[in-house]
Motif scaffolding. Structure first.
Motif, short mmCIF file in Angstrom:
data_model
loop_
_atom_site.label_atom_id
_atom_site.label_comp_id
_atom_site.label_asym_id
_atom_site.label_seq_id
_atom_site.Cartn_x
_atom_site.Cartn_y
_atom_site.Cartn_z
N GLY A 1 -9.77 -7.69 3.02
CA GLY A 1 -8.83 -7.86 1.92
C GLY A 1 -9.19 -7.05 0.69
N VAL A 2 -8.27 -7.05 -0.28
CA VAL A 2 -8.50 -6.33 -1.52
C VAL A 2 -8.05 -7.16 -2.72
N ILE A 3 -8.54 -6.77 -3.88
CA ILE A 3 -8.07 -7.31 -5.16
C ILE A 3 -7.70 -6.13 -6.04
N TYR A 4 -6.54 -6.22 -6.65
CA TYR A 4 -6.15 -5.26 -7.68
C TYR A 4 -5.49 -6.05 -8.80
N ARG A 5 -6.10 -6.04 -9.98
CA ARG A 5 -5.65 -6.86 -11.09
C ARG A 5 -5.54 -8.31 -10.62
N ASN A 6 -4.35 -8.93 -10.61
CA ASN A 6 -4.19 -10.30 -10.10
C ASN A 6 -3.49 -10.33 -8.75
N THR A 7 -3.54 -9.21 -8.03
CA THR A 7 -2.93 -9.13 -6.69
C THR A 7 -4.02 -9.21 -5.63
N PHE A 8 -3.78 -10.09 -4.64
CA PHE A 8 -4.73 -10.32 -3.56
C PHE A 8 -4.02 -10.01 -2.24
N GLY A 9 -4.59 -9.13 -1.45
CA GLY A 9 -4.02 -8.81 -0.14
C GLY A 9 -5.06 -8.97 0.95
N CYS A 10 -4.64 -9.51 2.10
CA CYS A 10 -5.59 -9.70 3.20
C CYS A 10 -4.82 -9.97 4.49
N GLY B 1 3.10 1.33 -2.89
CA GLY B 1 2.10 2.20 -3.51
C GLY B 1 1.36 1.58 -4.67
N VAL B 2 1.47 0.28 -4.83
CA VAL B 2 0.78 -0.37 -5.94
C VAL B 2 -0.67 -0.69 -5.59
N LEU B 3 -0.96 -0.80 -4.29
CA LEU B 3 -2.34 -0.97 -3.83
C LEU B 3 -2.82 0.34 -3.23
N ASP B 4 -4.04 0.72 -3.56
CA ASP B 4 -4.62 1.96 -3.06
C ASP B 4 -5.20 1.74 -1.67
N VAL B 5 -4.30 1.49 -0.71
CA VAL B 5 -4.66 1.33 0.70
C VAL B 5 -3.60 2.02 1.55
N HIS B 6 -3.98 2.35 2.78
CA HIS B 6 -3.00 2.80 3.76
C HIS B 6 -3.36 2.19 5.10
N HIS C 1 -9.29 1.25 2.54
CA HIS C 1 -9.27 1.10 1.09
C HIS C 1 -9.55 2.42 0.39
N GLY C 2 -8.86 2.65 -0.71
CA GLY C 2 -9.17 3.74 -1.60
C GLY C 2 -9.96 3.24 -2.79
N PRO C 3 -10.32 4.13 -3.71
CA PRO C 3 -11.14 3.73 -4.87
C PRO C 3 -10.40 2.88 -5.90
N GLY C 4 -9.08 2.78 -5.77
CA GLY C 4 -8.31 2.04 -6.76
C GLY C 4 -8.27 0.54 -6.55
N VAL C 5 -8.92 0.03 -5.49
CA VAL C 5 -8.99 -1.41 -5.24
C VAL C 5 -10.43 -1.80 -4.99
N LYS C 6 -10.72 -3.08 -5.16
CA LYS C 6 -12.03 -3.59 -4.75
C LYS C 6 -11.83 -4.59 -3.62
N SER C 7 -12.83 -4.73 -2.79
CA SER C 7 -12.72 -5.61 -1.64
C SER C 7 -12.68 -7.06 -2.08
N LEU C 8 -11.81 -7.84 -1.42
CA LEU C 8 -11.78 -9.27 -1.66
C LEU C 8 -13.10 -9.90 -1.24
N GLY D 1 0.81 -1.21 0.00
CA GLY D 1 0.00 0.00 0.00
C GLY D 1 0.85 1.26 0.00
N HIS D 2 0.21 2.38 0.31
CA HIS D 2 0.89 3.68 0.26
C HIS D 2 1.84 3.87 1.44
N TYR D 3 1.38 3.53 2.64
CA TYR D 3 2.24 3.68 3.83
C TYR D 3 1.62 2.94 5.00
N PHE D 4 2.47 2.71 6.03
CA PHE D 4 2.05 2.14 7.30
C PHE D 4 2.53 3.07 8.40
N LEU D 5 1.60 3.65 9.15
CA LEU D 5 1.94 4.52 10.28
C LEU D 5 1.98 3.67 11.54
N THR D 6 3.18 3.48 12.12
CA THR D 6 3.37 2.56 13.24
C THR D 6 2.92 3.18 14.55
#
Length: 247
Positions: A184-193, A118-123, A160-167, A103-108
């Motif tokens: 989780g999210v799906i972007y193209r063939n990338t799955f994150g959860c 930054g390839v997934l539209d999440v933070h 989630h931002g608008p650039g991904v859809k929910s898994l 995603g874009h960043y992780f605030l610890t």
């Protein structure tokens, strides 16, 4: 026809908690039982890899300290090639920390902002409460909906931002942020959860879906993955879903 796939396992020594390595084993086993050769290539800090030769990638979870150690290498060394491969439909499964770092960043908790690829539209923002327990997500990856089961253990809240859809939709558990029931999210063939446990041995449908996507990308969109028995895995999955939904 001899079928071969190449899997890149990102930072296996730094990003491997809660049985995540089992996902690579599940992919290898279900490929092997079909006569598909799966070459597994570990990608460690400092390594060079030609991402154009890779069909699948796995990025597991890790502690905040582990993420901090590999963030620079991910962005500077692997970033350009991996980002281009994802945009060219590389099949990727990213769990927990690996998901966050795409995603874009992780605030610890300490206020440190770890940049992501930054390839997934999440933070992700660290919270005070850990979200721990079994999780069930309803997904729509085929003709009929089905349930993914797993185990989540995270304090990061991913939005989630608008650039991904929910898994999928969370039926049991917290999901990505404990607020909107998104899991989780799906972007193209990338799955994150956030599903640990490991995810793929518990969910052979998803394992086969990832393998089929990779084979279609390499050998043509008309490829259909031969069916493979998974009675025991599916029986265990059904029992877990029923127990969690009726408790």
């Amino acid at each position: 026809m001899n079928l071969t796939l190449r899997l890149a396992h990102l930072y296996p020594e730094h990003m491997n908690v809660y049985g995540d390595r089992g996902n690579v084993i599940a992919l290898r086993q279900r490929c092997q039982r079909r006569g598909i050769a799966l070459e597994i290539v570990p990608v460690n800090p400092g390594d060079t890899i030609d991402w154009q030769t890779v069909d699948l990638a796995f990025f597991g979870g890790g502690q905040d300290s582990g993420q901090a150690l590999i963030t620079g290498d991910l962005i500077e060394r692997q970033g350009p090639g991996l980002r281009a491969a994802i945009e060219a439909d590389l099949v990727v499964l990213a769990i927990c920390g690996g998901y966050q770092l795409l995603g874009h960043y992780f605030l610890t908790h300490t206020g440190e902002r770890l940049p992501g690829l930054g390839v997934l539209d999440v933070h992700t923002i660290a919270g005070k409460q850990r979200m721990i327990g079994n999780i069930v997500i309803e997904v729509h990856l085929g003709a009929e909906p089905w349930q993914l089961v797993g185990f989540e253990n995270h304090s990061g809240r991913t939005f989630h931002g608008p650039g991904v859809k929910s898994l999928g939709r969370v039926l049991v558990g917290y999901g990505d942020n404990g607020q909107d029931r998104k899991g989780g999210v799906i972007y193209r063939n990338t799955f994150g959860c956030y599903l640990h446990g490991a995810l793929l041995p518990k969910n052979p449908q998803l394992t086969d879906h990832l393998i089929e996507l990779a084979l279609r990308r390499r050998y043509g969109s008309q490829y259909v993955l031969p069916p493979l028995p998974a009675e025991r895995e599916l029986a265990a999955q059904r029992a877990m879903v029923q127990r969690l939904l009726t408790r």
